[in-house]
Design a protein around this motif. Structure first.
Motif, mmCIF file in Angstrom:
data_model
loop_
_atom_site.group_PDB
_atom_site.id
_atom_site.type_symbol
_atom_site.label_atom_id
_atom_site.label_comp_id
_atom_site.label_asym_id
_atom_site.label_seq_id
_atom_site.Cartn_x
_atom_site.Cartn_y
_atom_site.Cartn_z
ATOM 1 N N ALA A 171 -13.965 122.967 83.137
ATOM 2 C CA ALA A 171 -12.752 123.712 83.483
ATOM 3 C C ALA A 171 -11.976 123.078 84.624
ATOM 4 O O ALA A 171 -10.777 123.331 84.778
ATOM 5 N N HIS A 172 -12.643 122.249 85.422
ATOM 6 C CA HIS A 172 -11.980 121.626 86.581
ATOM 7 C C HIS A 172 -11.555 120.181 86.313
ATOM 8 O O HIS A 172 -10.820 119.604 87.112
ATOM 9 N N CYS A 173 -12.019 119.584 85.243
ATOM 10 C CA CYS A 173 -11.754 118.166 84.962
ATOM 11 C C CYS A 173 -10.361 117.994 84.368
ATOM 12 O O CYS A 173 -9.993 118.680 83.411
ATOM 13 N N THR A 174 -9.590 117.062 84.897
ATOM 14 C CA THR A 174 -8.241 116.780 84.386
ATOM 15 C C THR A 174 -8.208 115.550 83.478
ATOM 16 O O THR A 174 -7.153 115.190 82.974
ATOM 17 N N GLY A 175 -9.350 114.903 83.308
ATOM 18 C CA GLY A 175 -9.374 113.686 82.503
ATOM 19 C C GLY A 175 -8.685 112.517 83.176
ATOM 20 O O GLY A 175 -8.194 111.602 82.515
ATOM 21 N N CYS A 176 -8.683 112.513 84.508
ATOM 22 C CA CYS A 176 -7.942 111.486 85.262
ATOM 23 C C CYS A 176 -8.565 110.093 85.152
ATOM 24 O O CYS A 176 -7.905 109.103 85.431
ATOM 25 N N GLU A 177 -9.841 110.015 84.815
ATOM 26 C CA GLU A 177 -10.571 108.755 84.630
ATOM 27 C C GLU A 177 -10.967 108.060 85.920
ATOM 28 O O GLU A 177 -11.568 106.991 85.902
ATOM 29 N N LEU A 178 -10.666 108.635 87.073
ATOM 30 C CA LEU A 178 -10.955 107.961 88.338
ATOM 31 C C LEU A 178 -12.451 107.831 88.608
ATOM 32 O O LEU A 178 -12.870 106.957 89.370
ATOM 33 N N LEU A 208 -12.123 114.743 78.598
ATOM 34 C CA LEU A 208 -12.983 115.228 79.671
ATOM 35 C C LEU A 208 -14.012 114.159 79.997
ATOM 36 O O LEU A 208 -14.487 113.441 79.100
ATOM 37 N N ALA A 209 -14.361 114.063 81.254
ATOM 38 C CA ALA A 209 -15.421 113.142 81.660
ATOM 39 C C ALA A 209 -16.771 113.756 81.301
ATOM 40 O O ALA A 209 -16.986 114.956 81.452
ATOM 41 N N VAL A 210 -17.667 112.906 80.808
ATOM 42 C CA VAL A 210 -19.018 113.334 80.448
ATOM 43 C C VAL A 210 -20.005 112.381 81.099
ATOM 44 O O VAL A 210 -19.866 111.159 80.986
ATOM 45 N N ILE A 211 -20.989 112.923 81.795
ATOM 46 C CA ILE A 211 -21.991 112.105 82.468
ATOM 47 C C ILE A 211 -23.268 112.060 81.650
ATOM 48 O O ILE A 211 -23.791 113.096 81.244
ATOM 49 N N ASP A 212 -23.747 110.851 81.387
ATOM 50 C CA ASP A 212 -25.042 110.676 80.729
ATOM 51 C C ASP A 212 -26.108 110.908 81.801
ATOM 52 O O ASP A 212 -26.398 110.028 82.607
ATOM 53 N N GLU A 213 -26.652 112.101 81.819
ATOM 54 C CA GLU A 213 -27.544 112.486 82.905
ATOM 55 C C GLU A 213 -28.834 111.657 82.930
ATOM 56 O O GLU A 213 -29.482 111.546 83.978
ATOM 57 N N THR A 248 -10.355 116.670 91.923
ATOM 58 C CA THR A 248 -10.387 118.132 91.801
ATOM 59 C C THR A 248 -11.789 118.695 91.990
ATOM 60 O O THR A 248 -12.038 119.849 91.653
ATOM 61 N N ASP A 249 -12.695 117.888 92.521
ATOM 62 C CA ASP A 249 -14.077 118.327 92.757
ATOM 63 C C ASP A 249 -14.688 118.922 91.493
ATOM 64 O O ASP A 249 -15.370 119.956 91.531
ATOM 65 N N ALA A 250 -14.447 118.247 90.363
ATOM 66 C CA ALA A 250 -14.968 118.734 89.087
ATOM 67 C C ALA A 250 -16.406 118.283 88.837
ATOM 68 O O ALA A 250 -17.037 118.749 87.882
ATOM 69 N N ILE A 251 -16.914 117.377 89.669
ATOM 70 C CA ILE A 251 -18.271 116.867 89.501
ATOM 71 C C ILE A 251 -19.158 117.474 90.577
ATOM 72 O O ILE A 251 -18.786 117.510 91.753
ATOM 73 N N VAL A 252 -20.293 117.970 90.176
ATOM 74 C CA VAL A 252 -21.224 118.572 91.127
ATOM 75 C C VAL A 252 -22.561 117.842 91.056
ATOM 76 O O VAL A 252 -22.971 117.351 90.007
#
Length: 208
Positions: A112-119, A76-81, A96-100
């Motif tokens: 739940a929306h992240c596919t781990g695509c790495e893009l 899963l992608a994780v953002i260092d806020e 997949t619009d998993a980032i808001v």
């Protein structure tokens, strides 16, 4: 019977990662159906994914071609806020619009929306996005369910539809449009301004 691209698409994990060399899972399915791509170019699907495609196409099972990557656990992608500058470039990159998030405000990932695509990772100008393994010891379809694939596919189709509706018309540009900076220049200006603000904020924090 030769499988259709639609049948082949149903067998893919729908991560939309582009690692297969095509812009999305549908593009890869179409290439397989047209005998323009092999069935071992999808690392997220892994060995089981190759077997699924082999059953549909009648082609021999082969190991994942390493030039496209290797099978591995789901991430899963994780953002260092603390480092996020709110540039919104990762929002554009996510299939997949998993980032808001909104402009100039920190963003976050909906797991739940992240596919781990790495893009989103190469899109981030401050390297504040990392990947976190969530299925240690399980990879390919052992780390990804059909329900998750269906969900990701629906999210991607909604994303693509929204982008198509938001795209500018193909009408010839007028003089004012021709003189306007292109999207790349605008994004670069946004990022540079955000970085300047981040440096200024960090400098203020270091003041006694």
């Amino acid at each position: 019977m030769t499988p259709t691209a639609a049948h082949l698409l149903d067998a893919l994990p729908q991560t939309q990662c582009t690692r297969c060399g095509y812009p999305d899972c549908a593009g890869y399915a179409e290439a397989i159906a047209a005998h323009e791509a092999d069935i071992n170019q999808c690392p997220p699907g892994g060995a089981e994914g190759v077997q699924r495609l082999a059953r549909l196409t009648g082609r021999p099972v082969r190991a994942i071609d390493p030039q496209f990557g290797v099978e591995g656990p789901r991430a899963l992608a994780v953002i260092d806020e603390a480092w996020c500058i709110g540039c919104t470039l990762c929002l554009d990159a996510c299939p997949t619009d998993a980032i808001v998030g909104i402009h100039k405000r920190m963003h976050t990932v909906i797991d739940a929306h992240c596919t781990g695509c790495e893009l989103c990772i190469p899109a981030c100008p401050v390297d504040c996005i990392s990947l976190e393994t969530v299925t240690p010891g399980r990879s390919g379809w052992q780390a990804w369910s059909q329900e998750q694939a269906d969900h990701a596919r629906a999210r991607y189709e909604a994303h693509a539809s929204r982008r198509a509706k938001a795209a500018p018309s193909a009408a010839p540009a007028n003089d004012a449009q021709a003189d306007a900076p292109d999207a790349t220049d605008r994004k670069r200006a946004i990022v540079e301004a955000a970085l300047a603000r981040a440096r200024a904020a960090a400098k203020d924090l270091r003041k006694p």
